[in-house]
Write a protein that holds these residues in place. Sequence first.
Motif, PDB file in Angstrom:
ATOM      1  N   UNK A   1      34.417  61.615  42.435  1.00 50.05           N
ATOM      2  CA  UNK A   1      35.486  60.885  41.770  1.00 50.05           C
ATOM      3  C   UNK A   1      35.480  61.336  40.313  1.00 50.05           C
ATOM      4  N   UNK A   2      36.612  61.866  39.871  1.00 53.98           N
ATOM      5  CA  UNK A   2      36.744  62.328  38.491  1.00 53.98           C
ATOM      6  C   UNK A   2      37.390  61.231  37.659  1.00 53.98           C
ATOM      7  N   UNK A   3      36.916  61.091  36.415  1.00 55.04           N
ATOM      8  CA  UNK A   3      37.481  60.092  35.509  1.00 55.04           C
ATOM      9  C   UNK A   3      37.230  60.528  34.070  1.00 55.04           C
ATOM     10  N   UNK A   4      37.880  59.839  33.140  1.00 51.92           N
ATOM     11  CA  UNK A   4      37.710  60.124  31.726  1.00 51.92           C
ATOM     12  C   UNK A   4      37.158  58.883  31.048  1.00 51.92           C
TER      13      UNK A   4
ATOM     14  N   UNK B   1      34.503  63.320  33.328  1.00 57.93           N
ATOM     15  CA  UNK B   1      33.232  63.126  34.027  1.00 57.93           C
ATOM     16  C   UNK B   1      33.456  63.083  35.531  1.00 57.93           C
ATOM     17  N   UNK B   2      32.368  63.226  36.264  1.00 56.68           N
ATOM     18  CA  UNK B   2      32.398  63.190  37.717  1.00 56.68           C
ATOM     19  C   UNK B   2      31.341  62.209  38.211  1.00 56.68           C
ATOM     20  N   UNK B   3      31.763  61.288  39.057  1.00 58.66           N
ATOM     21  CA  UNK B   3      30.872  60.311  39.677  1.00 58.66           C
ATOM     22  C   UNK B   3      30.672  60.746  41.117  1.00 58.66           C
ATOM     23  N   UNK B   4      29.412  60.958  41.500  1.00 61.39           N
ATOM     24  CA  UNK B   4      29.125  61.509  42.823  1.00 61.39           C
ATOM     25  C   UNK B   4      27.771  61.005  43.307  1.00 61.39           C
TER      26      UNK B   4
ATOM     27  N   UNK C   1      33.755  49.085  38.130  1.00 62.34           N
ATOM     28  CA  UNK C   1      33.489  48.656  39.505  1.00 62.34           C
ATOM     29  C   UNK C   1      34.458  49.355  40.463  1.00 62.34           C
ATOM     30  N   UNK C   2      35.714  49.493  40.057  1.00 60.94           N
ATOM     31  CA  UNK C   2      36.704  50.183  40.889  1.00 60.94           C
ATOM     32  C   UNK C   2      36.280  51.644  41.136  1.00 60.94           C
ATOM     33  N   UNK C   3      35.837  52.329  40.094  1.00 58.95           N
ATOM     34  CA  UNK C   3      35.392  53.720  40.240  1.00 58.95           C
ATOM     35  C   UNK C   3      34.174  53.823  41.157  1.00 58.95           C
ATOM     36  N   UNK C   4      33.256  52.891  41.026  1.00 61.12           N
ATOM     37  CA  UNK C   4      32.083  52.897  41.904  1.00 61.12           C
ATOM     38  C   UNK C   4      32.504  52.728  43.362  1.00 61.12           C
ATOM     39  N   UNK C   5      33.441  51.827  43.623  1.00 59.97           N
ATOM     40  CA  UNK C   5      33.949  51.638  44.988  1.00 59.97           C
ATOM     41  C   UNK C   5      34.582  52.905  45.528  1.00 59.97           C
ATOM     42  N   UNK C   6      35.365  53.591  44.691  1.00 62.44           N
ATOM     43  CA  UNK C   6      35.989  54.846  45.108  1.00 62.44           C
ATOM     44  C   UNK C   6      34.944  55.910  45.409  1.00 62.44           C
TER      45      UNK C   6
END
Length: 132
Positions: free
Chosen positions: A30-33, A39-42, A104-109
């Motif tokens: 999941x990519x985000x700023x 950044x990338x959450x993986x 929390x939304x990004x973690x769920x994704x």
Amino acid sequence: SQFSARRQNVSDDHNQSHGHTCMGLMRGRVHFNAGGRDLELRFTTNALCRIEEKTGKAFGEIAAALAGNVRISDLRVLFWAGVDLPTLDEAGNIIDDLGMARAVELLGEAITAAFPDAEKEPGEEPGKVKAA
């Protein structure tokens, strides 16, 4: 070799019994700023191990708590390991920049992306964490 064939069978048995595959862990990004950085959450195998070692809890226990009463320190550990940051403080700064709801939304994704074959309830949207 006989050892590598045996090791593969053990790995296959583990993946089948736990409902996930290593490929699922590797493709879930999941990519985000945050803070002006891309950044990338993986949640890779190494990230999951870092989370469990730091918290003393199973990853599934923390992931399930996202839908209800999750500890802020656990959220910070999830970002620290999932983004592969050098410090927990940096993870906290990212959460502050994002805001708690977006974090929390990004973690769920990212969890949905890491485990795409996990059971979903009918009508449930991918990446959404159910409210308690």
